[in-house]
Every structure is written in C-alpha cells, then in structure tokens.
Design an enzyme around this catalytic site. Structure first.
Site, mmCIF file in Angstrom:
data_model
loop_
_atom_site.group_PDB
_atom_site.id
_atom_site.type_symbol
_atom_site.label_atom_id
_atom_site.label_comp_id
_atom_site.label_asym_id
_atom_site.label_seq_id
_atom_site.Cartn_x
_atom_site.Cartn_y
_atom_site.Cartn_z
ATOM 1 N N GLY A 1 0.806 -1.221 0.000
ATOM 2 C CA GLY A 1 0.000 0.000 0.000
ATOM 3 C C GLY A 1 0.834 1.262 0.000
ATOM 4 O O GLY A 1 0.542 2.229 -0.727
ATOM 5 N N THR A 2 1.875 1.289 0.806
ATOM 6 C CA THR A 2 2.677 2.510 0.898
ATOM 7 C C THR A 2 3.337 2.818 -0.441
ATOM 8 O O THR A 2 3.351 3.971 -0.882
ATOM 9 C CB THR A 2 3.731 2.360 2.011
ATOM 10 O OG1 THR A 2 3.055 2.248 3.263
ATOM 11 C CG2 THR A 2 4.661 3.560 2.054
ATOM 12 N N CYS B 1 3.698 4.867 15.370
ATOM 13 C CA CYS B 1 4.810 5.780 15.134
ATOM 14 C C CYS B 1 6.088 4.995 15.312
ATOM 15 O O CYS B 1 6.173 4.106 16.136
ATOM 16 C CB CYS B 1 4.742 6.932 16.119
ATOM 17 S SG CYS B 1 6.220 7.928 16.181
ATOM 18 N N HIS C 1 -2.167 -7.583 2.568
ATOM 19 C CA HIS C 1 -2.273 -8.096 3.939
ATOM 20 C C HIS C 1 -3.469 -7.561 4.718
ATOM 21 O O HIS C 1 -3.695 -7.980 5.841
ATOM 22 C CB HIS C 1 -0.973 -7.820 4.709
ATOM 23 C CG HIS C 1 -0.771 -6.398 5.111
ATOM 24 N ND1 HIS C 1 -0.832 -6.009 6.423
ATOM 25 C CD2 HIS C 1 -0.542 -5.291 4.390
ATOM 26 C CE1 HIS C 1 -0.615 -4.706 6.485
ATOM 27 N NE2 HIS C 1 -0.431 -4.251 5.269
ATOM 28 N N THR D 1 12.206 -7.278 -9.683
ATOM 29 C CA THR D 1 11.801 -8.649 -9.981
ATOM 30 C C THR D 1 10.462 -8.936 -9.309
ATOM 31 O O THR D 1 10.278 -8.615 -8.133
ATOM 32 C CB THR D 1 12.865 -9.627 -9.468
ATOM 33 O OG1 THR D 1 14.105 -9.302 -10.088
ATOM 34 C CG2 THR D 1 12.491 -11.063 -9.788
ATOM 35 N N GLN E 1 -8.228 -0.180 2.961
ATOM 36 C CA GLN E 1 -9.132 -0.676 3.997
ATOM 37 C C GLN E 1 -10.472 -1.135 3.421
ATOM 38 O O GLN E 1 -11.253 -1.800 4.110
ATOM 39 C CB GLN E 1 -9.404 0.425 5.035
ATOM 40 C CG GLN E 1 -8.182 0.857 5.817
ATOM 41 C CD GLN E 1 -7.746 -0.183 6.841
ATOM 42 O OE1 GLN E 1 -8.518 -1.043 7.260
ATOM 43 N NE2 GLN E 1 -6.483 -0.114 7.249
ATOM 44 N N ASN F 1 -8.833 4.465 7.679
ATOM 45 C CA ASN F 1 -8.244 3.352 8.414
ATOM 46 C C ASN F 1 -8.455 3.461 9.917
ATOM 47 O O ASN F 1 -8.388 2.467 10.618
ATOM 48 C CB ASN F 1 -6.747 3.271 8.107
ATOM 49 C CG ASN F 1 -6.033 4.583 8.376
ATOM 50 O OD1 ASN F 1 -6.429 5.636 7.855
ATOM 51 N ND2 ASN F 1 -5.010 4.542 9.199
#
Lengths: 351, 389
Positions: B68-69, B331, B205, B241, B183, B155
């Site tokens: 996601g990031t 954090c 995930h 890859t 989400q 989220n």
C-alpha cells in the site's frame, strides 16, 4: 529501559525473581528535526530500539511512554533556571525525583503495577534503606538519595550487589546485544556534551565582569555568569596573572549583578555546608557520618544537624569547591554498603 | 486471547497461504525467457487478470507493487511529477485531511521538496470529506491541480468516503483522482471502472493476502513517473523482480475477499454492532467516533473515545490481558501522536489521545468480544486513574 546494559539486566533479574515485568522506555527528548509536528524521538531512536530488542530477548512486553513534556518542564527548564540563578544543578537527581520515581511511578501505580525497577547501581536493604552499590566506581546512591521512603517503597534496584563488570558479563550470557554498549556519561538532553553552548543558546549571551575577590578589581569579562561553576579554573581567560602568580578559581557567581568572583584556591576550602529541602530518614537532630558533595565525589566525615527543614554539615576537614545546587548526601558507613541517611540541596558553604 | 486489530493486518486466508507455499516451492523469474520463466510469468498474469476481474480493472491497469505505501507513493508522486512535466505544468495537490500517512507524508514531501501547492480538504465530525470543498477548490484552481487523492475508507474511524462524487468532480475538471482503497477492498464493494478513479491502491495483507505485495490500479491514459527505476517490469512504471508467490497469493486473496464481500460484511457488521453495544453497556461514557454503523462505515470497524483515559494506557492494560487493539496511529518511535484524523474531525488533543480502535476480520468471533468486555471496564478504571495524574 534506557537502551543500556544496566536496565536490561535489571529487567531480566526482576523477571527471574518472579515478578510480572513490563518494559518501559521513556521518550524524553523533543525532536524538532522530525517532520511530524510534535513528534518525539527518545534520547535517540537507536536507544529505543536497543531497549525494545532487550525486552524481546528477555520476553517481556515493551512500551514507550512519552514524558517529554514533564521532562522538559521538571528537568530541562529546572536545569536552565538553576544555572541562571548561579547554582550548579544535577539533572539526574531531578529526573529521579520528578520523573522516574514520580511521574513514571505514579502512572505505573495507577495502571496496577507495584514498583519501578531501574538499573541504578545502588542497594535497597530489607529495611528499605538505600545503600551504596558494591561497585564503588559505579555507585549511584548519590543521585537516588533524594527519594523519599514512600518512593523507595515502590523501587527495586536489582543491580546493587553486582559490579558493572559482572553486569556486562551477565548481559552477554543472557544474549543481550547491549552487553558491550558504552556507558553514557553526558547529560542526556545535551547531545554534544557542550553544556556551556546549550546554556548560551537557552539564556543568551549576558556579558559581565570577572571580579577579584580580595581587591574588587575587574579582571576580565565573561559572556554569561551561568557558564561558570564554583571551583572552576579553566576557561576564565584572564589576561593578567594574580600578583603572587597563584592560580585563580571561581569562588562565587552572583546573578543579581551578573558577576563571577575569582580568587585563590584556598578560598574555596569550606568547612560548613548548608542545605535545604532535606530528605531525611530519621528524626531531626545531630548525627555523625560521611557526606558526599557531588556525584562521584569523595565522602568526607562530618557532623550533620537537621532541624526545621534545614541541614548543616560541619566537615572534619575542609573540602574544596562546594557548588550550590548540588546535592549533599549523608551516609552512615557500613560494611554491608554505606547507608544513606538523607540528602539536601546545597544552598551555601562557609569556611 | 483476542485479536481486534484486523485493520493493522489480518491473518492470511488458508487458500492464499496454500497458493503462496505451492508457488514459493517452484523457482522462476517472471522476466526470464525460458520455460521456468514463462511458467512464472503465466502465474503472474493469471493473478493480474484475477485481480482486474475482481476489482473492475483491465489487467493492463494492474501494476504490482510492494504494498500500500508504495502504491500510494507511486500514485501521489508519480502522477504529480508526470503532470508537472506536462504542458500545463500543474503543481497543486489536493488531498483529504484524514489520509493515511502513506499518502499524507508523500503529499507533504511534495510540498516541501518539489514545489507542490497543497490543499487539504476538510472533513465533517464523522470524518467524511466535504464534497463541496473539492467543488470549490476545483472551481478556483482546477487548471492548476495535478491530482486529487482521498481514501476510499478511513483506516482509523472506518468512515467510507463519497468516492463516486469526488471522482466525478475531478473528472469534470480533467484531473486524475487517486483513492487509497486499502481498507475498503473486501469490506465494501469496490469497482475501479465504476468508481471513476484514475488510480486506486490495494494491498494484500489487509484482505487475507501476504504482507509486502499490493497493486496500484492505474488507468492507461494516466501517466506516472516511476519511483523505482530498473528493468521496467511493470508497464515501465515500476521496476523490480516480480514476487511471484506473493502476487499469486495476493490474487487468490483478492478474488476470495471480493467474492465473499457481501456475506463477510454482513457477518462483520453484526459482530461489530454487538461489540459497539456491549462496549457502550460496559462503559457508558464511551463515545463511538466516525460515521454511524451502516453503509457509511466499514463493517469491521469500531473506534471509541474513552473520556479521561489515554488510549496508550488502555492498550497496555488490554494487551496484558491478551487483547490486541490499536490507538489508531502507529509511530516509529513507539510514541503515539494524537491522531490527525480525529483532530481533523474536530476533536481536541485530549479526546484524540483517549481513543482506541477495535477492528474485526475473518477470524473474529463473539468470543473475542467476550474477552474484550471481560477486561475493558477494569482497564478503563485504571487508565482513568492514570489519566488523572
């Protein structure tokens, strides 16, 4: 758990002793470089990781508690204010008094914990008396003597019976990666160790006179009286030597007129030390014992009187360089570890 | 033990785990030209088709990423760079004020380092983006906007955003619209083509796939400058890859999550409603944050403020009783910051710090709620005492 070897081993020993232990790392530093506004690192992020890793190895839960605001107010601001007032504070004493065994302990008790375990090198005997560590070089009873009986009742110091070398060996045996981590010596909130620079940044330059104690003559200039400590010899930058060629020392700091007074070394010899805000373990009165006037200083025999919230110590032999703001800690010598009778904050001393 | 943190990550679905293991046993670089490579490539392309079909995208619109990031960064930075390099030199980024850090921090970075002008869209008390604010922003600056990005569902508080309306507004002004649907997929219906979005982030995930694999659904007509340069494996927009077992398992998980979304959502919603009711019965002062349960809220999300408590303290106390939950914002230093989402919703710092997120997933049962309710009142009492100091 600071991320150092002592608190890691202390935590492991507390677990071995059958306690239900939770690791807590205090985030104490405000971190202005971090992008997220108000974000706090710890003293360093790496210390926090080391502490977390140690907790993992020991097998205990681990949390970071943010006490940066409290620490800033009670320790850092106090440190700066004390210097501004011409005194020489000990921030570790203040941190133990206000953070570790106050803010942290209070929160822990409220959450249902019974005690705070730290890696300080000091002993607590069965009678609840604070004693020196078996390792004289690492003894930290001086910075803990400010704790009240109430605070000590909720403290555990599992390392007091071991030397630092034993603690490191045990850490290695337990597979703790911090076993070889160097000791921290500097003031934790002054990362580069430059206390004078830190104070100048906080208090600004405040030029004033350096004055001769005997003649009253102005011998030179300083950028801020707060940067000096009683007994200091280096860094005075005086152009003319004393007439007798003797070294000159800082004898006193007078914030009111921003003056640093210097004079010969023997003018620093003090026989009587006065303190206030005593934390005293017994009834008012007079005792014989030994006093320690700075962290890692020598103990010296003295007769100590405590009454009406004031402490007075008559030293058997004069001691050179007694700085207001430091703690005076009174010990009763004992083969099982010298016993802390009490402490106070030094206000002044007299020859 | 009760795991009530499925929004952080949810256990892999058994069929996804099986697919992962089966694929991981077989070597093969999907870019190789030999038979092993072709076999691996076939698995990747089947997964791509499967994901496209499940999410309403053409296979060519599916760009596999590391999660996601990365997808969010690729959408935000990649589209910004491409649009800034275009003839109009557009440099304004419009984002909601409740984005995940993966979007928010990228947007802030563009502002600080790439000369982007930033507009943060306000939200209402429930955390829903103000559609009118986007309309006004596009009327004022439409010619200068490089992209609009708002999440599909929040989220922290679970509020579902008016994605179709926001996307339509952006489309009116010819502005690409990205949505972080991390989400949302598997919890609410998500259809890329139907949504009108130009780019959509999904990750493995959160829906029963593995960690470390995700996708950006990216329209063919939207250019994005790569973050990662190299072999150009994914449409020349993303290099590296390909993680064949991860992608295969991700494909299985997306397909399963979308196929079962409706029944999964009704089961979770019923369980969530039970959780909310029982929490409010056990701790009457508890305040449910976010949109009211219903179509406007993720079915697996409950998010409470416990006045007078710190979320941190509650988390510790519940953790000690084997209950996993979250204060909503993690954090790196481990110190919880007051949530920017709650602050944007109008909460003060104390309210923001008093919150706890409890999220349900495919392994959740009533027994998890029993365990929570057994521990919660005591934890709240202690946390409140700690909070008074």
């Amino acid at each position: 758990m600071s991320g150092g070897v002592d608190s890691a081993v202390a935590a492991a020993r507390a677990v071995d002793a059958g306690h239900d232990v939770t690791g807590v790392h205090l985030a104490l530093a405000r971190n202005p470089q971090t992008y997220r506004t108000g974000a706090r690192g710890c003293c360093t992020l790496e210390d926090s990781r080391d502490a977390r890793r140690a907790a993992d190895v020991i097998g205990i839960p681990f949390y970071v508690w943010d006490m940066a605001d409290r620490f800033h107010h009670d320790v850092v601001e106090d440190f700066v204010a004390e210097y501004a007032a011409g005194r020489t504070p000990n921030p570790c004493v203040r941190c133990n008094e206000k953070i570790k065994f106050a803010a942290l302990l209070d929160r822990a008790l409220a959450l249902g914990f019974d005690a705070v375990v730290t890696g300080h090198h000091a002993r607590l005997d069965e009678a609840g008396r604070l004693r020196r560590s078996v390792d004289p070089a690492k003894d930290q009873s001086y910075v803990l003597a400010v704790l009240t009986a109430q605070q000590l009742a909720h403290a555990l110091f599992p390392l007091g019976d071991s030397t630092k070398a034993q603690v490191r060996a045990e850490a290695a045996r337990r597979g703790l990666a911090v076993a070889d981590k160097p000791d921290s010596h500097d003031i934790c909130f002054i990362a580069d160790g430059d206390t004078r620079g830190f104070l100048r940044q906080r208090l600004g330059a405040a030029p004033g006179d350096i004055v001769d104690a005997t003649t009253g003559a102005v011998l030179g200039q300083h950028d801020g009286a707060y940067a000096y400590t009683v007994g200091q010899r280096r860094g005075l930058r005086l152009e003319h030597p004393a007439p007798d060629g003797a070294r000159r020392y800082v004898l006193s700091i007078t914030p009111v007129n921003n003056t640093v007074t210097v004079g010969p070394g023997d003018a620093l010899d003090m026989s009587t030390v006065y303190g206030d805000r005593p934390v005293w373990t017994r009834a008012d009165g007079t005792v014989r014992g030994e006093v320690q006037l700075r962290a890692h200083g020598e103990a010296t025999p003295a007769t100590v009187d405590v009454s009406s919230g004031q402490l007075r110590a008559e030293l058997d032999q004069p001691v050179r360089g007694v700085a207001a703001g430091q703690a005076i800690v009174v010990y009763q010598p004992d083969p099982g570890g010298d016993i802390v009778l009490g402490s106070a904050t030094i206000t002044r001393a007299a020859a | 033990m009760a795991y009530l943190d499925h929004a952080a990550t949810t256990p892999m679905l058994p069929e996804a785990l099986d697919a992962y293991l089966a694929t991981a046993r077989v070597a093969g670089n999907a870019s190789s030209l030999h038979a092993d490579g072709r076999r691996a490539r076939r698995l990747v392309e089947e997964a791509r088709e499967r994901i496209g079909a499940a999410l309403g995208a053409r296979p060519s619109e599916v760009i596999f990423t590391g999660g996601g990031t990365e997808s969010d960064n690729l959408a935000v930075k990649g589209v910004f760079w491409a649009r800034r390099a275009g003839p109009a030199g557009r440099r304004r980024v419009v984002a909601s004020s409740v984005e995940h850090h993966a979007v928010m921090d990228g947007v802030v970075w563009l502002g600080e380092h790439e000369g982007a002008e930033l507009t943060w869209l306000p939200v209402d008390r429930t955390g829903r983006v103000e559609v009118e604010a986007l309309r006004a922003e596009l009327s004022a600056h439409g010619d200068d906007v490089a992209l609009v990005t708002t999440m599909w569902a929040n989220n922290e508080v679970g509020t579902v955003q008016p994605v179709a309306e926001l996307a339509a507004l952006a489309a009116e002004h010819g502005v690409p619209y990205h949505t972080d649907a991390v989400q949302a997929v598997g919890q609410v219906p998500v259809d890329f083509a139907g949504s009108g979005a130009a780019a959509l982030t999904v990750t493995g995930h959160k829906l029963g796939g593995p960690v470390g694999v995700g996708a950006l659904l990216l329209s063919r007509d939207v250019a994005a400058t790569p973050l990662l340069h190299g072999g150009g494996q994914e449409r020349d927009v993303r290099s590296g890859t390909l993680d064949v077992p991860g992608i295969v398992a991700f494909g299985v998980a997306v397909e399963a999550a979308v196929k079962t979304q409706q029944e999964h959502a009704s089961r979770l919603a019923a369980l969530r409603d039970e959780l909310v009711a029982r929490v409010q019965a056990a701790v009457p002062e508890a305040v449910l944050n976010g949109a009211p349960p219903g179509a406007g809220r993720l079915p697996g999300n409950a998010h409470f403020g416990f006045p007078g408590c710190e979320g941190d303290a509650l988390l510790l106390l519940l953790d000690a009783q084997g209950i996993a939950c979250s204060t909503g914002s993690a954090c790196s230093a481990g110190v919880a910051q007051p949530s920017h989402v709650l602050l944007a919703m109008g909460a003060d710092e104390a309210e923001a710090r008093s919150s706890l997120r409890l999220t349900l997933g495919h392994t959740s049962t009533s027994a998890d709620i029993d365990a929570l309710i057994a521990a919660l009142p005591g934890a709240v009492g202690r946390a409140r005492r700690a909070g008074k100091r």
